[in-house]
Structure formats: structure tokens, C-alpha cells
Design a protein around this motif. Structure first.
Motif, mmCIF file in Angstrom:
data_model
loop_
_atom_site.group_PDB
_atom_site.id
_atom_site.type_symbol
_atom_site.label_atom_id
_atom_site.label_comp_id
_atom_site.label_asym_id
_atom_site.label_seq_id
_atom_site.Cartn_x
_atom_site.Cartn_y
_atom_site.Cartn_z
ATOM 1 N N SER A 58 0.838 -1.199 0.000
ATOM 2 C CA SER A 58 0.000 0.000 0.000
ATOM 3 C C SER A 58 0.870 1.245 0.000
ATOM 4 C CB SER A 58 -0.918 0.014 1.223
ATOM 5 O OG SER A 58 -0.153 0.114 2.404
ATOM 6 N N LEU A 59 0.269 2.343 -0.401
ATOM 7 C CA LEU A 59 0.919 3.658 -0.348
ATOM 8 C C LEU A 59 -0.045 4.616 0.321
ATOM 9 C CD1 LEU A 59 2.531 4.194 -3.881
ATOM 10 C CD2 LEU A 59 3.698 3.859 -1.724
ATOM 11 N N GLY A 60 0.484 5.472 1.178
ATOM 12 C CA GLY A 60 -0.352 6.450 1.858
ATOM 13 C C GLY A 60 -0.198 7.833 1.263
ATOM 14 N N GLY A 61 -0.863 8.788 1.896
ATOM 15 C CA GLY A 61 -0.857 10.165 1.434
ATOM 16 C C GLY A 61 0.353 10.964 1.886
ATOM 17 N N THR A 62 1.251 10.338 2.631
ATOM 18 C CA THR A 62 2.506 10.985 3.019
ATOM 19 C C THR A 62 3.652 10.060 2.623
ATOM 20 O OG1 THR A 62 2.415 10.020 5.234
ATOM 21 C CG2 THR A 62 1.487 12.230 4.974
ATOM 22 N N PRO A 63 4.835 10.632 2.349
ATOM 23 C CA PRO A 63 5.963 9.781 1.937
ATOM 24 C C PRO A 63 6.336 8.769 3.024
ATOM 25 C CG PRO A 63 6.464 12.103 1.583
ATOM 26 C CD PRO A 63 5.199 12.049 2.378
ATOM 27 N N THR A 64 6.424 7.506 2.628
ATOM 28 C CA THR A 64 6.793 6.434 3.538
ATOM 29 C C THR A 64 8.068 5.773 3.021
ATOM 30 O OG1 THR A 64 4.461 6.045 4.002
ATOM 31 C CG2 THR A 64 5.988 4.280 4.583
ATOM 32 N N GLN A 65 9.064 5.693 3.893
ATOM 33 C CA GLN A 65 10.323 5.039 3.512
ATOM 34 C C GLN A 65 10.066 3.580 3.168
ATOM 35 O OE1 GLN A 65 12.796 7.936 3.202
ATOM 36 N NE2 GLN A 65 13.752 5.959 3.183
ATOM 37 N N ILE A 66 10.665 3.121 2.094
ATOM 38 C CA ILE A 66 10.591 1.701 1.750
ATOM 39 C C ILE A 66 11.528 0.984 2.715
ATOM 40 C CG2 ILE A 66 10.992 -0.013 -0.043
ATOM 41 C CD1 ILE A 66 10.176 2.125 -2.071
ATOM 42 N N SER A 67 11.025 -0.031 3.356
ATOM 43 C CA SER A 67 11.764 -0.697 4.432
ATOM 44 C C SER A 67 13.020 -1.400 3.928
ATOM 45 C CB SER A 67 10.862 -1.700 5.150
ATOM 46 O OG SER A 67 10.624 -2.821 4.308
ATOM 47 N N ALA A 84 7.997 6.515 -0.940
ATOM 48 C CA ALA A 84 6.952 6.578 -1.962
ATOM 49 C C ALA A 84 5.645 7.020 -1.314
ATOM 50 C CB ALA A 84 6.776 5.217 -2.629
ATOM 51 N N MET A 85 4.796 7.627 -2.138
ATOM 52 C CA MET A 85 3.484 8.058 -1.655
ATOM 53 C C MET A 85 2.484 8.098 -2.798
ATOM 54 S SD MET A 85 3.929 12.182 -1.118
ATOM 55 C CE MET A 85 2.202 12.559 -0.955
ATOM 56 N N GLN A 86 1.212 7.939 -2.451
ATOM 57 C CA GLN A 86 0.096 8.069 -3.381
ATOM 58 C C GLN A 86 -0.611 9.363 -3.016
ATOM 59 O OE1 GLN A 86 -1.592 6.147 -5.889
ATOM 60 N NE2 GLN A 86 -2.979 7.877 -5.963
ATOM 61 N N LEU A 87 -0.788 10.251 -3.956
ATOM 62 C CA LEU A 87 -1.459 11.504 -3.662
ATOM 63 C C LEU A 87 -2.883 11.261 -3.187
ATOM 64 C CD1 LEU A 87 -1.511 14.635 -3.762
ATOM 65 C CD2 LEU A 87 -2.496 14.395 -6.021
ATOM 66 N N ASP A 88 -3.234 11.894 -2.091
ATOM 67 C CA ASP A 88 -4.597 11.893 -1.567
ATOM 68 C C ASP A 88 -5.190 13.245 -1.967
ATOM 69 O OD1 ASP A 88 -6.931 11.969 -0.096
ATOM 70 O OD2 ASP A 88 -5.921 12.072 1.854
ATOM 71 N N VAL A 89 -5.905 13.281 -3.088
ATOM 72 C CA VAL A 89 -6.400 14.543 -3.646
ATOM 73 C C VAL A 89 -7.271 15.289 -2.643
ATOM 74 C CG1 VAL A 89 -7.799 15.597 -5.464
ATOM 75 C CG2 VAL A 89 -6.258 13.730 -6.019
ATOM 76 N N LYS A 90 -8.258 14.615 -2.087
ATOM 77 C CA LYS A 90 -9.158 15.263 -1.129
ATOM 78 C C LYS A 90 -8.365 15.737 0.087
ATOM 79 C CE LYS A 90 -13.398 16.098 0.442
ATOM 80 N NZ LYS A 90 -13.516 17.518 0.703
ATOM 81 N N GLY A 91 -7.449 14.910 0.579
ATOM 82 C CA GLY A 91 -6.631 15.289 1.727
ATOM 83 C C GLY A 91 -5.756 16.496 1.436
#
Length: 195
Positions: A58-67, A84-91
Motif C-alpha cells: 500500500s501507499l499512503g498520502g505521506t511519503p513512507t520510507q521503503i523498508s 513513496a506516496m500516493q497523492l490523496d487529492v481530497k486530503g
């Protein structure tokens, strides 16, 4: 391509669907991290292909370090600084309202407005506007050396970059003032007209 990978760079991959933007974004992200640059990969594409290309659940709306474990299992240096992150448009839109509307009552009024809800969820170009705002904020934070953006498929390569200007023209127009009237903004007609 490696000449593009330098501290302070922002790389935005544009183009139609199926041309390999996501694959190139993932490869550039790995190449940048190996340089070594602290790298952020951002996907605006709702198809979630970047997550799959990186082998992430999964990817969240904030950058998360790849483990380290995920990097090691992919045969990569576990010390790479790659997020990596997935843009949360509404957020992203809601965060802009939180930042610029100082009074809680004003924020609530904007967030509850039917036109605002439709604009942030349905208007063509709202995701590009939010993505560029979030990218600007991320770049200004200095948290990463380089940001690489995978955009959604577009019929014309520069649609992603031109969409915010179209949105700004809409919001500055006489028509927007008309669309913001409570009697019209309550319905879907306002969004159809805006689109």
C-alpha cells in the motif's frame, strides 16, 4: 537520464497511458536513491501502478520510507533512501483549507460547502492542482533531495501542468461566483457546468 538526477531536481513524467511512465518513474527513483539521493516517488495516477512496480502492499498520502527488508528482498541495497506516496487529492485540498482558513468556523463552512466537495472530488484538473500544491510543499520542506512524480495518463502530455491554470481561471471567473451561490451549488448541475 542520470544527468537529471541531482539534488534539488523535480522530475515529472507526462504522457498518454501505456507508454511506461510508471516503470520509468520507479527506475529513476531507484537510480536516484543509488546515487545516493534521498528520493521521494510520488504517484498521482489513481491506478496504483507505482505501488505494484515497487512491490509494495500500500501507499499512503505521506511519503513512507521503503523498508530495509523490502529493499533487501528485491535484491537492492537495504540502505537506500527511497520513499513513496500516493497523492490523496481530497486530503491535499483539505490541508490547503486548513492552512489558509485560520478560523475554525470558516474552515468548516468551506469543507461543508457542496461546491467545494464537488470541486475537490470531481472537477477535471483538481487532482493536478492538488498534486502540484503537495509537490511544492514537499519540495519546500527540504525533506528530500529529489522528487519524482508519476502522473495519470493524459491525452496531451502537458495537460497535467496546464490543469491548475484552468482551475484558477474558473475560480477567478464571474461564472464561479454564480456557481458558488447556495441555490445552485447544492446540486450536481454546478459541477456539470464547471466541467
Amino acid at each position: 537520464m542520470k544527468t537529471l538526477l541531482k539534488k534539488g531536481s523535480i522530475l515529472i513524467l507526462l504522457g498518454t497511458g501505456g507508454v511506461g511512465k510508471t516503470t520509468v518513474a520507479a527506475a529513476l527513483g531507484l537510480a536516484a536513491a543509488e546515487t545516493p539521493l534521498n528520493t521521494a516517488l510520488i504517484t498521482v495516477d489513481p491506478a496504483r501502478r507505482l505501488r505494484e512496480a515497487l512491490g509494495l502492499g500500500s501507499l499512503g498520502g505521506t511519503p513512507t520510507q521503503i523498508s530495509e527488508r523490502a529493499l533487501r528482498s528485491a535484491g537492492l541495497d537495504p540502505n537506500l533512501k527511497l520513499a513513496a506516496m500516493q497523492l490523496d487529492v481530497k486530503g491535499a485540498w483539505d490541508a490547503m483549507v486548513e492552512r489558509f482558513a485560520k478560523l475554525p468556523a470558516t474552515r468548516k463552512k468551506i469543507l461543508d460547502n457542496p461546491f467545494y466537495k464537488s470541486l475537490t472530488e470531481e472537477y477535471a484538473g483538481s487532482e493536478a492542482y492538488a498534486a502540484l500544491q503537495q509537490l511544492y510543499d514537499l519540495h519546500q520542506s527540504g525533506a528530500f533531495d529529489i522528487e519524482i512524480v508519476d502522473t495519470p495518463p493524459a491525452a496531451h502530455a502537458f495537460e497535467f501542468l496546464q490543469a491548475p491554470a484552468r482551475l484558477a481561471r474558473l475560480l477567478d471567473s464571474r461564472a464561479a461566483r454564480w456557481l458558488f451561490t447556495p441555490s445552485l451549488s447544492a446540486g450536481r448541475l454546478a459541477m456539470r457546468i464547471a466541467n
